[in-house]
Design a protein around this motif. Structure first.
Motif, PDB file in Angstrom:
ATOM      1  N   ASP A 257       0.844  -1.194   0.000  1.00  0.00           N
ATOM      2  CA  ASP A 257       0.000   0.000   0.000  1.00  0.00           C
ATOM      3  C   ASP A 257       0.883   1.249   0.000  1.00  0.00           C
ATOM      4  OD1 ASP A 257       1.042   0.078   2.557  1.00  0.00           O
ATOM      5  OD2 ASP A 257      -0.875  -0.221   3.564  1.00  0.00           O
ATOM      6  N   ASP A 258       0.282   2.420   0.060  1.00  0.00           N
ATOM      7  CA  ASP A 258       1.037   3.668   0.035  1.00  0.00           C
ATOM      8  C   ASP A 258       1.994   3.779   1.217  1.00  0.00           C
ATOM      9  OD1 ASP A 258      -0.170   4.444  -2.304  1.00  0.00           O
ATOM     10  OD2 ASP A 258      -1.547   5.875  -1.369  1.00  0.00           O
ATOM     11  N   THR A 259       1.613   3.263   2.367  1.00  0.00           N
ATOM     12  CA  THR A 259       2.485   3.327   3.540  1.00  0.00           C
ATOM     13  C   THR A 259       3.766   2.536   3.304  1.00  0.00           C
ATOM     14  OG1 THR A 259       0.589   3.617   5.007  1.00  0.00           O
ATOM     15  CG2 THR A 259       2.644   2.856   6.011  1.00  0.00           C
ATOM     16  N   ALA A 260       3.638   1.326   2.777  1.00  0.00           N
ATOM     17  CA  ALA A 260       4.809   0.492   2.492  1.00  0.00           C
ATOM     18  C   ALA A 260       5.664   1.122   1.397  1.00  0.00           C
ATOM     19  CB  ALA A 260       4.370  -0.912   2.078  1.00  0.00           C
ATOM     20  N   TRP A 261       5.014   1.630   0.361  1.00  0.00           N
ATOM     21  CA  TRP A 261       5.744   2.272  -0.740  1.00  0.00           C
ATOM     22  C   TRP A 261       6.520   3.484  -0.234  1.00  0.00           C
ATOM     23  CZ3 TRP A 261       6.980   0.883  -5.491  1.00  0.00           C
ATOM     24  CH2 TRP A 261       7.525   1.852  -6.335  1.00  0.00           C
ATOM     25  N   ASN A 262       5.868   4.315   0.569  1.00  0.00           N
ATOM     26  CA  ASN A 262       6.523   5.509   1.105  1.00  0.00           C
ATOM     27  C   ASN A 262       7.682   5.155   2.030  1.00  0.00           C
ATOM     28  OD1 ASN A 262       4.861   7.245  -0.316  1.00  0.00           O
ATOM     29  ND2 ASN A 262       3.385   7.406   1.341  1.00  0.00           N
ATOM     30  N   ALA A 263       7.537   4.104   2.825  1.00  0.00           N
ATOM     31  CA  ALA A 263       8.624   3.676   3.709  1.00  0.00           C
ATOM     32  C   ALA A 263       9.839   3.239   2.897  1.00  0.00           C
ATOM     33  CB  ALA A 263       8.149   2.537   4.612  1.00  0.00           C
ATOM     34  N   ALA A 264       9.611   2.462   1.851  1.00  0.00           N
ATOM     35  CA  ALA A 264      10.719   2.015   1.000  1.00  0.00           C
ATOM     36  C   ALA A 264      11.367   3.198   0.295  1.00  0.00           C
ATOM     37  CB  ALA A 264      10.218   0.994  -0.018  1.00  0.00           C
ATOM     38  N   SER A 265      10.574   4.150  -0.169  1.00  0.00           N
ATOM     39  CA  SER A 265      11.119   5.340  -0.838  1.00  0.00           C
ATOM     40  C   SER A 265      11.956   6.177   0.123  1.00  0.00           C
ATOM     41  CB  SER A 265       9.993   6.193  -1.425  1.00  0.00           C
ATOM     42  OG  SER A 265       9.333   5.486  -2.442  1.00  0.00           O
ATOM     43  N   GLU A 266      11.498   6.313   1.361  1.00  0.00           N
ATOM     44  CA  GLU A 266      12.245   7.066   2.374  1.00  0.00           C
ATOM     45  C   GLU A 266      13.608   6.427   2.623  1.00  0.00           C
ATOM     46  OE1 GLU A 266      11.889   9.806   4.465  1.00  0.00           O
ATOM     47  OE2 GLU A 266      10.218  10.440   3.224  1.00  0.00           O
ATOM     48  N   ILE A 267      13.627   5.103   2.746  1.00  0.00           N
ATOM     49  CA  ILE A 267      14.871   4.389   3.035  1.00  0.00           C
ATOM     50  C   ILE A 267      15.815   4.418   1.840  1.00  0.00           C
ATOM     51  CG2 ILE A 267      15.869   2.100   3.480  1.00  0.00           C
ATOM     52  CD1 ILE A 267      13.242   1.507   5.056  1.00  0.00           C
ATOM     53  N   ASN A 268      15.293   4.152   0.657  1.00  0.00           N
ATOM     54  CA  ASN A 268      16.140   3.919  -0.513  1.00  0.00           C
ATOM     55  C   ASN A 268      16.426   5.136  -1.369  1.00  0.00           C
ATOM     56  OD1 ASN A 268      16.460   1.049  -0.197  1.00  0.00           O
ATOM     57  ND2 ASN A 268      14.283   0.922  -0.625  1.00  0.00           N
ATOM     58  N   LEU A 269      15.663   6.197  -1.229  1.00  0.00           N
ATOM     59  CA  LEU A 269      15.857   7.350  -2.101  1.00  0.00           C
ATOM     60  C   LEU A 269      15.959   8.646  -1.311  1.00  0.00           C
ATOM     61  CD1 LEU A 269      16.032   8.385  -4.998  1.00  0.00           C
ATOM     62  CD2 LEU A 269      13.538   8.493  -5.020  1.00  0.00           C
ATOM     63  N   THR A 270      14.962   8.945  -0.525  1.00  0.00           N
ATOM     64  CA  THR A 270      14.919  10.222   0.188  1.00  0.00           C
ATOM     65  C   THR A 270      16.083  10.364   1.160  1.00  0.00           C
ATOM     66  OG1 THR A 270      12.524  10.248  -0.053  1.00  0.00           O
ATOM     67  CG2 THR A 270      13.461  11.740   1.576  1.00  0.00           C
ATOM     68  N   ALA A 271      16.449   9.313   1.856  1.00  0.00           N
ATOM     69  CA  ALA A 271      17.561   9.390   2.812  1.00  0.00           C
ATOM     70  C   ALA A 271      18.859   9.772   2.110  1.00  0.00           C
ATOM     71  CB  ALA A 271      17.722   8.064   3.545  1.00  0.00           C
ATOM     72  N   HIS A 272      19.107   9.224   0.939  1.00  0.00           N
ATOM     73  CA  HIS A 272      20.318   9.563   0.186  1.00  0.00           C
ATOM     74  C   HIS A 272      20.277  11.012  -0.281  1.00  0.00           C
ATOM     75  CE1 HIS A 272      21.750   5.449   0.167  1.00  0.00           C
ATOM     76  NE2 HIS A 272      20.517   5.089  -0.098  1.00  0.00           N
ATOM     77  N   HIS A 273      19.133  11.435  -0.744  1.00  0.00           N
ATOM     78  CA  HIS A 273      18.969  12.820  -1.191  1.00  0.00           C
ATOM     79  C   HIS A 273      19.262  13.788  -0.048  1.00  0.00           C
ATOM     80  CE1 HIS A 273      17.207  16.411  -2.931  1.00  0.00           C
ATOM     81  NE2 HIS A 273      16.407  16.487  -1.892  1.00  0.00           N
ATOM     82  N   ARG A 274      18.693  13.531   1.108  1.00  0.00           N
ATOM     83  CA  ARG A 274      18.892  14.415   2.252  1.00  0.00           C
ATOM     84  C   ARG A 274      20.347  14.419   2.717  1.00  0.00           C
ATOM     85  NH1 ARG A 274      13.387  12.538   5.243  1.00  0.00           N
ATOM     86  NH2 ARG A 274      11.985  13.912   4.083  1.00  0.00           N
ATOM     87  N   THR A 275      20.973  13.264   2.715  1.00  0.00           N
ATOM     88  CA  THR A 275      22.370  13.189   3.128  1.00  0.00           C
ATOM     89  C   THR A 275      23.258  13.974   2.166  1.00  0.00           C
ATOM     90  OG1 THR A 275      22.004  11.028   4.135  1.00  0.00           O
ATOM     91  CG2 THR A 275      24.285  11.615   3.618  1.00  0.00           C
ATOM     92  N   CYS A 276      23.056  13.796   0.888  1.00  0.00           N
ATOM     93  CA  CYS A 276      23.848  14.534  -0.104  1.00  0.00           C
ATOM     94  C   CYS A 276      23.642  16.039   0.036  1.00  0.00           C
ATOM     95  CB  CYS A 276      23.489  14.085  -1.518  1.00  0.00           C
ATOM     96  SG  CYS A 276      23.985  12.392  -1.883  1.00  0.00           S
ATOM     97  N   ARG A 277      22.415  16.433   0.231  1.00  0.00           N
ATOM     98  CA  ARG A 277      22.119  17.857   0.420  1.00  0.00           C
ATOM     99  C   ARG A 277      22.790  18.397   1.671  1.00  0.00           C
ATOM    100  NH1 ARG A 277      15.993  18.686   0.261  1.00  0.00           N
ATOM    101  NH2 ARG A 277      16.392  19.116   2.436  1.00  0.00           N
ATOM    102  N   ALA A 278      22.842  17.594   2.735  1.00  0.00           N
ATOM    103  CA  ALA A 278      23.418  18.045   3.998  1.00  0.00           C
ATOM    104  C   ALA A 278      24.928  18.254   3.904  1.00  0.00           C
ATOM    105  CB  ALA A 278      23.093  17.046   5.105  1.00  0.00           C
ATOM    106  N   VAL A 279      25.627  17.425   3.143  1.00  0.00           N
ATOM    107  CA  VAL A 279      27.081  17.538   3.070  1.00  0.00           C
ATOM    108  C   VAL A 279      27.566  18.465   1.964  1.00  0.00           C
ATOM    109  CG1 VAL A 279      27.395  15.240   4.077  1.00  0.00           C
ATOM    110  CG2 VAL A 279      27.411  15.506   1.595  1.00  0.00           C
TER     111      VAL A 279
END
Length: 67
Positions: free
Chosen positions: A16-38
């Motif tokens: 469902d959307d909750t599972a999809w969003n969790a996977a996106s947060e782990i696999n994509l958004t976290a990398h984006h935020r880390t790159c932006r932070a450094v």
């Protein structure tokens, strides 16, 4: 050995959307935020490297990890 979890292990029909969003947060958004932070520090130093490492799941799917 610790194995990273790339998202909830569930069948596609139960993704469902909750599972999809969790996977996106782990696999994509976290990398984006880390790159932006450094990035500002690298700009200030006029040097830096960002290396993102993926897994074999980018080429070969695994049961229960559809998202």
């Amino acid at each position: 050995m610790h194995r990273a979890v790339s998202g909830p292990r569930i069948a596609w029909s139960d993704t469902d959307d909750t599972a999809w969003n969790a996977a996106s947060e782990i696999n994509l958004t976290a990398h984006h935020r880390t790159c932006r932070a450094v990035t500002p520090a690298m700009i200030d130093r006029r040097w830096g490297r960002i290396v993102n490492v993926s897994s074999v799941n980018a080429r070969t799917g695994r049961a229960g990890l559809t998202a």
